[in-house]
Design an enzyme around this catalytic site. Structure first.
Site, PDB file in Angstrom:
ATOM      1  CB  SER A  23       0.250 -12.805 -17.705  1.00  0.00           C
ATOM      2  OG  SER A  23       0.168 -12.530 -18.896  1.00  0.00           O
ATOM      3  N   GLY A  24       3.515 -12.606 -19.121  1.00  0.00           N
ATOM      4  CA  GLY A  24       4.215 -13.214 -20.309  1.00  0.00           C
ATOM      5  C   GLY A  24       3.493 -13.457 -21.384  1.00  0.00           C
ATOM      6  N   GLY A  25       2.247 -12.854 -21.385  1.00  0.00           N
ATOM      7  CA  GLY A  25       1.291 -12.944 -22.761  1.00  0.00           C
ATOM      8  C   GLY A  25       1.609 -11.659 -23.581  1.00  0.00           C
ATOM      9  CG  ASP A  27      -3.908  -9.339 -24.452  1.00  0.00           C
ATOM     10  OD1 ASP A  27      -3.616  -8.944 -25.691  1.00  0.00           O
ATOM     11  OD2 ASP A  27      -4.636 -10.284 -23.933  1.00  0.00           O
ATOM     12  CG  LEU A  47       0.864 -11.451  -8.686  1.00  0.00           C
ATOM     13  CD1 LEU A  47      -0.929 -11.492  -8.284  1.00  0.00           C
ATOM     14  CD2 LEU A  47       1.580 -11.105  -7.503  1.00  0.00           C
ATOM     15  CB  CYS A 101      -8.106 -14.694  -9.742  1.00  0.00           C
ATOM     16  SG  CYS A 101      -6.146 -14.704 -10.062  1.00  0.00           S
ATOM     17  CB  CYS A 198      -4.066 -18.370 -16.172  1.00  0.00           C
ATOM     18  SG  CYS A 198      -4.579 -18.312 -14.395  1.00  0.00           S
TER      19      CYS A 198
END
Length: 359
Positions: A23-25, A27, A47, A101, A198
């Protein structure tokens, strides 16, 4: 839907590989780093769900020496997540879009993408949950850090994906994840945690709703139908909510029901928001052997809420009903009834709440 990123010839199936959903985070970045440290060969998969998206993931993958792939899923995200989310609020529900999701995109579409990459046979994410291998089969379990546990959002995953799923953060606390990100020098180490939704951005969930719904005043009624006040719009309220009603009363009043037909809120004292029986539609079972009429389970009606013991009263293809030993507070249509087995440790199944019953 299109895929872009690194050239396919880079994906050489020298050994089993893992697709890490990025996600780019912090975690997902730490999840990818941990897997690399354990000897896995990773491929970052992102995604693209909405515009503008987060472009930090490719940089993390470059730092880790991993190839990276973008997959354009914006239309599917609109069809399977955002549109149902908007319709739910228009119906007076309180949707929980993360469940759908995760099932349809992050462990549905993403798994299809992962399997199309040569050599990839596992998928990993930065969710706080655990995978347990038991004689009865693979189980989805709560995270070690219960403050961060996300297992309730994962109950609807396709069961066939579980044996191929890795949750590297399942045994770690958020503080430990942050510490490892700093120690590894990850470029996302100091990034703030993402919001609950998000796609919401600064405006919160209201920013994606039909603007007409935000300013549709209606009556606030007691259970006898007497009007107590006026609210600005039902989309601002959910069962169990007390804040924002603006009503002077000798006892605290809570939203008991949202009536979309009259655009009304029905309010009452807290004890009237309690329910002992909760019914859900479209049940999904990850551990069918733990969910059957008469089975003892532990359940919750909100993802961050506590587990309460109860008994499965009804299970059909379209309905699941649990009777709790003690009343639970304000089950809201659109949220999810999630049931756990093995003393509340593993996810058994769940469904979308439709008809809370009074205590």
């Amino acid at each position: 839907m299109t895929m872009k990123g690194c050239a396919m010839e880079k994906f050489l199936p020298a050994r089993p590989r893992v697709a890490v959903l990025m996600s780019g985070g912090v975690d997902s970045s730490v999840a990818a780093w941990l897997l690399r440290e354990e000897g896995w060969e990773g491929v970052g998969v992102t995604l693209r769900l909405f515009s503008p998206g987060d472009d930090a993931a490719p940089g993390v993958c470059r730092f880790l020496g991993m190839p990276h792939v973008f997959f354009d899923a914006r239309q599917l995200f609109e069809d399977r997540v955002l549109s149902p989310f908007r319709r739910g609020y228009a119906r007076g529900e309180t949707p929980s879009p993360c469940v759908g999701c995760n099932a349809a995109l992050k462990f549905g579409l993403a798994w299809e993408v992962a399997r199309s990459l040569p050599g990839v046979s596992f998928i990993a994410t930065g969710h706080y949950a655990r995978i347990l291998h038991r004689p009865a089969g693979v189980r989805l379990a709560r995270a070690q850090d219960l403050r961060r546990d996300q297992s309730a959002f994962l109950y609807a995953l396709p069961p066939e994906v579980l044996p191929r799923t890795l949750f590297p953060l399942g045994e770690l606390s958020k503080e430990e994840v942050r510490a490892r990100a700093r120690r590894a020098g990850l470029p996302t180490a100091l990034r703030r945690d993402s919001m609950d939704l998000c796609f919401a951005g600064e405006g919160g969930y209201r920013s994606v709703l039909d603007p007409a719904l935000l300013h549709r005043p209606g009556p606030i009624l007691d259970e006898e139908g007497h009007e107590l006040g006026i609210h600005p719009g039902i989309v601002h309220f959910t069962p169990g909510q007390r804040q924002g009603l603006g009503i002077a009363s000798p006892v605290p009043l809570y939203v008991l029901r949202v009536d979309p037909f009259r655009q009304a809120l029905v309010v009452g004292p807290r004890e009237r928001a309690l329910a002992r029986e909760v019914e859900a539609r479209r049940p999904r079972l990850l551990a069918p052997d733990l969910v059957f009429p008469g089975a003892r389970v532990w359940g919750k009606v909100r993802a961050p809420g506590p587990l309460t013991p109860g008994t499965v009263e009804l299970l059909t293809e379209d309905r699941l009903r649990c009777r709790f030993d003690e009343p639970v507070f304000a089950p809201a249509p659109g949220q999810h009834l999630v049931l756990y087995g093995e003393e509340g440790n593993v996810v058994a199944g769940g469904g979308e709440i439709v008809a809370p019953r009074s205590a």
